[in-house]
Scaffold this motif. Structure first.
Motif, mmCIF file in Angstrom:
data_model
loop_
_atom_site.group_PDB
_atom_site.id
_atom_site.type_symbol
_atom_site.label_atom_id
_atom_site.label_comp_id
_atom_site.label_asym_id
_atom_site.label_seq_id
_atom_site.Cartn_x
_atom_site.Cartn_y
_atom_site.Cartn_z
ATOM 1 N N THR A 44 -29.347 36.218 23.797
ATOM 2 C CA THR A 44 -29.424 37.263 24.923
ATOM 3 C C THR A 44 -30.155 38.509 24.312
ATOM 4 N N ASP A 45 -30.946 38.818 25.163
ATOM 5 C CA ASP A 45 -31.710 40.097 24.727
ATOM 6 C C ASP A 45 -30.714 41.396 24.788
ATOM 7 N N LEU A 46 -30.696 41.941 23.573
ATOM 8 C CA LEU A 46 -29.644 43.092 23.345
ATOM 9 C C LEU A 46 -30.276 44.276 22.953
ATOM 10 N N SER A 47 -31.739 44.251 23.115
ATOM 11 C CA SER A 47 -32.527 45.310 22.303
ATOM 12 C C SER A 47 -32.039 46.736 23.061
ATOM 13 N N ALA A 48 -31.475 46.764 24.002
ATOM 14 C CA ALA A 48 -31.115 47.892 24.608
ATOM 15 C C ALA A 48 -30.040 48.646 23.895
ATOM 16 N N HIS A 49 -29.216 47.912 23.134
ATOM 17 C CA HIS A 49 -28.032 48.391 22.650
ATOM 18 C C HIS A 49 -27.847 48.112 21.337
ATOM 19 N N GLY A 50 -28.744 47.851 20.471
ATOM 20 C CA GLY A 50 -28.837 47.794 19.163
ATOM 21 C C GLY A 50 -30.155 47.661 18.373
ATOM 22 N N PRO A 51 -30.334 47.554 17.281
ATOM 23 C CA PRO A 51 -31.406 47.130 16.560
ATOM 24 C C PRO A 51 -32.026 45.832 16.598
ATOM 25 N N GLN A 52 -31.211 44.679 16.719
ATOM 26 C CA GLN A 52 -31.613 43.556 17.044
ATOM 27 C C GLN A 52 -31.631 42.862 18.355
ATOM 28 N N ALA A 53 -33.011 42.316 18.588
ATOM 29 C CA ALA A 53 -33.100 42.160 20.119
ATOM 30 C C ALA A 53 -32.263 40.897 20.449
ATOM 31 N N PHE A 54 -32.389 39.899 19.634
ATOM 32 C CA PHE A 54 -32.007 38.634 20.433
ATOM 33 C C PHE A 54 -30.513 38.315 19.663
ATOM 34 N N LEU A 55 -29.562 38.055 20.195
ATOM 35 C CA LEU A 55 -28.291 37.581 19.607
ATOM 36 C C LEU A 55 -27.731 36.447 20.295
ATOM 37 N N LEU A 56 -26.893 35.715 19.470
ATOM 38 C CA LEU A 56 -26.213 34.488 20.219
ATOM 39 C C LEU A 56 -25.050 34.897 21.283
ATOM 40 N N GLY A 57 -24.682 34.319 22.182
ATOM 41 C CA GLY A 57 -23.671 34.597 22.989
ATOM 42 C C GLY A 57 -23.990 35.035 24.360
ATOM 43 N N GLU A 58 -22.926 35.048 25.159
ATOM 44 C CA GLU A 58 -22.989 35.563 26.553
ATOM 45 C C GLU A 58 -22.263 36.858 26.651
ATOM 46 N N GLY A 59 -21.459 37.257 25.675
ATOM 47 C CA GLY A 59 -20.605 38.525 25.623
ATOM 48 C C GLY A 59 -19.294 38.127 26.019
ATOM 49 N N PRO A 60 -18.479 39.343 25.885
ATOM 50 C CA PRO A 60 -18.709 40.481 25.224
ATOM 51 C C PRO A 60 -18.843 40.400 23.779
ATOM 52 N N VAL A 61 -18.866 39.292 23.086
ATOM 53 C CA VAL A 61 -19.037 39.249 21.601
ATOM 54 C C VAL A 61 -20.227 38.662 21.263
ATOM 55 N N TYR A 62 -21.372 39.137 20.724
ATOM 56 C CA TYR A 62 -22.545 38.482 20.194
ATOM 57 C C TYR A 62 -22.577 38.060 18.764
ATOM 58 N N SER A 63 -23.288 37.224 18.397
ATOM 59 C CA SER A 63 -23.388 36.969 16.933
ATOM 60 C C SER A 63 -24.840 36.548 16.353
ATOM 61 N N THR A 64 -25.296 36.978 15.299
ATOM 62 C CA THR A 64 -26.346 36.706 14.683
ATOM 63 C C THR A 64 -26.337 35.115 14.163
ATOM 64 N N ARG A 65 -27.524 34.610 13.952
ATOM 65 C CA ARG A 65 -27.613 33.352 13.269
ATOM 66 C C ARG A 65 -27.033 33.308 12.048
ATOM 67 N N LEU A 66 -26.452 32.281 11.482
ATOM 68 C CA LEU A 66 -26.220 32.242 9.938
ATOM 69 C C LEU A 66 -27.572 31.779 9.175
ATOM 70 N N ALA A 67 -28.433 32.775 9.188
ATOM 71 C CA ALA A 67 -29.553 32.586 8.509
ATOM 72 C C ALA A 67 -29.714 32.514 7.069
ATOM 73 N N TYR A 68 -28.836 33.265 6.325
ATOM 74 C CA TYR A 68 -28.934 33.514 4.930
ATOM 75 C C TYR A 68 -27.719 33.454 4.505
ATOM 76 N N ARG A 69 -27.185 32.560 3.367
ATOM 77 C CA ARG A 69 -25.937 32.367 2.912
ATOM 78 C C ARG A 69 -25.773 33.356 1.743
ATOM 79 N N ASN A 70 -24.729 33.765 1.699
ATOM 80 C CA ASN A 70 -24.284 34.960 0.788
ATOM 81 C C ASN A 70 -24.144 34.368 -0.575
ATOM 82 N N GLU A 71 -23.233 33.246 -0.668
ATOM 83 C CA GLU A 71 -22.833 32.596 -1.870
ATOM 84 C C GLU A 71 -22.594 31.150 -1.626
ATOM 85 N N THR A 72 -22.873 30.314 -2.811
ATOM 86 C CA THR A 72 -22.196 28.625 -2.537
ATOM 87 C C THR A 72 -21.211 28.861 -3.745
#
Lengths: 174, 264
Positions: free
Chosen positions: B117-145
């Motif tokens: 979903t395009d949320l560019s009007a509501h934050g710095p990240q244009a495209f987030l996963l989900g249809e609302g009201p909660v949206y997520s980024t992808r799990l692109a970078y792991r923190n720790e294994t």
């Protein structure tokens, strides 16, 4: 379960990036390598250019110009990368062109040609790379560089003359 | 040899194959800007883009260290003095009483990632996963294994014009049904508060951490990186075991809604 639609939120296809821009990544990488002669820096440039292109994609109305438009962004990022390259040199202490490990004549010739390419100005090098390395027609090159096809041709001829002063243009363009 | 062939050969020498670049670029572009792990050479060049001499660089580095120290010191003081994160327990119990119903993905099948979903009007990240009201980024970078599994920082944006109260997050791997767990780290505003009974422990960042099956977002305390006017961002340290495939389903429960997010 109630999922509320959000007004002023525009759903987009996740495929749009993979369909439109992702296939151009290999071209972008080749262009960046040719411009920078530094593969890790080229990867950085492609990533950043892709992000910029993705954010501005909705401003491109004619998708037939997508390739030229995207490569223009890559070329611009290459220019920026070259400007800040001195920092990498300070950090790493490495020369921009590594010495050629082989003493074979061909290797030396290729290294000489790379040095000559690096000595060209950004736009001259870009035109040479797009024409000879990515096989782009002059009309598309003009879209990447900005300007007319005639201007791109004139720039290409000047760059060829600097690379190979004694070489006839017709022979060079074969 | 023609000039074209010479140029190709010369450039090919400095163009090694990059077979994974396409995937890396896709992940990079679709990842949350702030969660993106920036390569050291890239970040250093960005910071110093406008500087033009080694001495200026040294001066800039000293300035960065000084500002960093002030910011970290201020943050530490603020966190020490911050009130404890509190959740309405009665509301939380109501949300916990809702059963978790997540789809199953057959082995080998494609992960049915939530739509962008395009949320560019509501934050710095244009495209987030989900249809609302909660949206997520992808799990692109792991923190720790770790020996147990893989850890990511889950980054969620909440449309607070429609969502209120605590929000409960539970999840599992959609193929193996391995439970997703949450850690209480770091202790900072905007990070999900782990809830439920401690399931196990793992070593995160060199320290033993207790792992919980749930995380609760306290909407009154968003992530401090949220810009004024944007929809608030919340984060949570989330992990899944090695046996999991990484196709993660999250059930997000809040007052008046239940949402399913599928991320990978």
């Amino acid at each position: 379960m109630a999922i509320r639609p959000v007004t002023a939120v525009k759903p987009v296809s996740e495929q749009s990036f993979t369909d439109l821009l992702a296939p151009l990544v290999p071209h972008a990488y080749r262009l960046a390598c040719a411009m920078l002669h530094d593969a890790p820096a080229a990867e950085d440039v492609v990533q950043e250019a892709s992000l910029i292109a993705w954010r501005k994609l909705n401003k491109l109305h004619d998708h037939s110009k997508l390739r030229a438009w995207f490569l223009g962004i890559v070329a611009n990022e290459c220019r920026n990368a070259k400007r800040r390259r001195w920092v990498s040199l300070v950090n790493l202490g490495l020369p921009s062109v590594l010495s050629v490990p082989s003493s074979e004549e061909n290797s030396v010739k290729r290294a000489d040609l790379r040095r000559a390419l690096l000595q060209l100005g950004h736009d001259d090098r870009l035109v040479v790379v797009l024409y000879f390395y990515l096989d782009m027609p002059l009309i598309d090159i003009a879209m990447v560089v900005g300007g007319s096809a005639d201007a791109a041709r004139a720039r290409l001829y000047r760059a060829i003359h600097r690379l190979r002063p004694g070489l006839a243009i017709e022979e060079a363009l074969r | 040899m023609s000039l074209r062939a010479e140029i190709r050969a010369a450039i090919d020498d400095v163009t090694p194959p990059a077979p994974a670049l396409q995937q890396k670029v896709v992940a990079y572009v679709l990842a949350d800007d702030r969660d993106r792990v920036v390569r050291p050479r890239w970040s250093s060049t960005r910071w110093t883009r406008s500087f033009r001499g080694p001495m200026t660089l040294v001066a800039a580095a000293l300035l960065v260290v000084l500002i960093g120290g002030l910011v970290l010191g201020g943050r530490l003081l603020r966190d020490m003095n911050a009130p404890p994160q509190t959740i309405n327990q009665a509301e939380l119990k109501r949300l916990e009483s809702r059963p978790v119903h997540l789809p199953t993905v057959q082995p080998g099948a494609e992960c049915p990632t939530s739509p962008l979903t395009d949320l560019s009007a509501h934050g710095p990240q244009a495209f987030l996963l989900g249809e609302g009201p909660v949206y997520s980024t992808r799990l692109a970078y792991r923190n720790e294994t770790t020996n147990w599994g893989t850890w990511y920082v889950l980054s969620l944006t909440v449309d607070t014009t429609t969502a209120s109260g605590p929000i409960l997050i539970r999840g599992e791997d959609l193929q193996t049904h391995a439970q997703v767990l949450f850690a209480r780290a770091p202790l900072a505003p905007g990070y999900g508060i782990p809830a439920g009974t401690v399931v196990r422990t793992d070593v995160l960042g060199g320290e033993t951490a207790q792992l919980y099956p749930e995380a609760v977002l306290d909407l009154t305390r968003p992530y401090e990186g949220t810009k004024k006017g944007d929809w608030p961002i919340y984060k949570s340290t989330m992990g899944y075991p090695k046996a999991a495939t990484g196709c993660i389903g999250l059930q997000v429960d809040g007052a008046g809604f239940t949402e399913h997010l599928v991320i990978n």
